[in-house]
Design an enzyme around this catalytic site. Sequence first.
Site, PDB file in Angstrom:
ATOM      1  N   TYR A 155       0.948  -0.892   0.032  1.00  0.00           N
ATOM      2  CA  TYR A 155       0.045  -0.232  -0.421  1.00  0.00           C
ATOM      3  C   TYR A 155       0.900   1.997   0.551  1.00  0.00           C
ATOM      4  CZ  TYR A 155      -4.462   3.241   1.169  1.00  0.00           C
ATOM      5  OH  TYR A 155      -4.495   4.459   1.446  1.00  0.00           O
ATOM      6  N   LYS A 159       1.130   4.166  -2.863  1.00  0.00           N
ATOM      7  CA  LYS A 159       0.998   5.411  -3.240  1.00  0.00           C
ATOM      8  C   LYS A 159       1.573   6.124  -3.410  1.00  0.00           C
ATOM      9  CE  LYS A 159      -4.047   4.314  -2.291  1.00  0.00           C
ATOM     10  NZ  LYS A 159      -5.115   4.982  -3.596  1.00  0.00           N
TER      11      LYS A 159
END
Length: 265
Positions: A155, A159
């Site tokens: 993640y 991002k």
Amino acid sequence: MSSTGRTALITGASAGIGAAFARHLAAEGHNLVLVARREDRLTALAAELTTRYGVHCDVVAADLADPRAPRSIIERTHALGVDIDILVNNAGMSGNSAFADVPFETLAAEIQVMVTAVTELAHLTVPGMKQRGYGRIINLSSLAALLPPAASLLYTGIKSYVLNVSQALDMELRPHGVHVTALCPGFTHSEFHDVMGTRDAATSKLPSLLWQNPEDVVREGWRAVENGTPVCVPGMVNKITAVASKPIPTRIGYYLGRTFNPFKH
């Protein structure tokens, strides 16, 4: 309300931040192309927005984990005779299991949804935006991209990619009237934590002042892209957290990247 004549394509539009973007942009008179897996929810939302705001809403049910989905979505908009002036890359997914315990197909799906699809949808819509001299792209990054790395599977890395690529695209496209913003929310009340199975744990461990509503995130994000701000961290607590975690302020880093880019032709 009369339509602006511009159309926004929103992925992950069936709930949370995506649905909040749909309502916000419809309220401003933008037509919409709503994309998500759950067609029933999209249809209900489209009916609500058409009735309330008088805008035109098209629904495209698609799973962005399918590598064929981005091109299929844009082909569908071409068949409808729709030009995409605003792109909101909001769809996301994440797991909460250890890296070694997750089948690679699951990890590949995360990369497809939040890296490849984001990049491909921008690549497919930018030429038309440049030709028309107007475009707005909001890519959902995360406050996590501005913080030190954490044990969060892919993640944080994903991002961070979205954050950096959004700034690079903004540098390239700004002279053509196209603004690109990486929207970096912190903890937001949405279905994301339900899907991850972490809502109860997160809400019990974190004070309420760390949480935002999707509508507040959307309002700040849209204002940022309209004003040409390449990175938007919504919420004062999140802003303070981001600044405290970065040795170089975001604005200065953006300026240095734009001015002293060794790869620029």
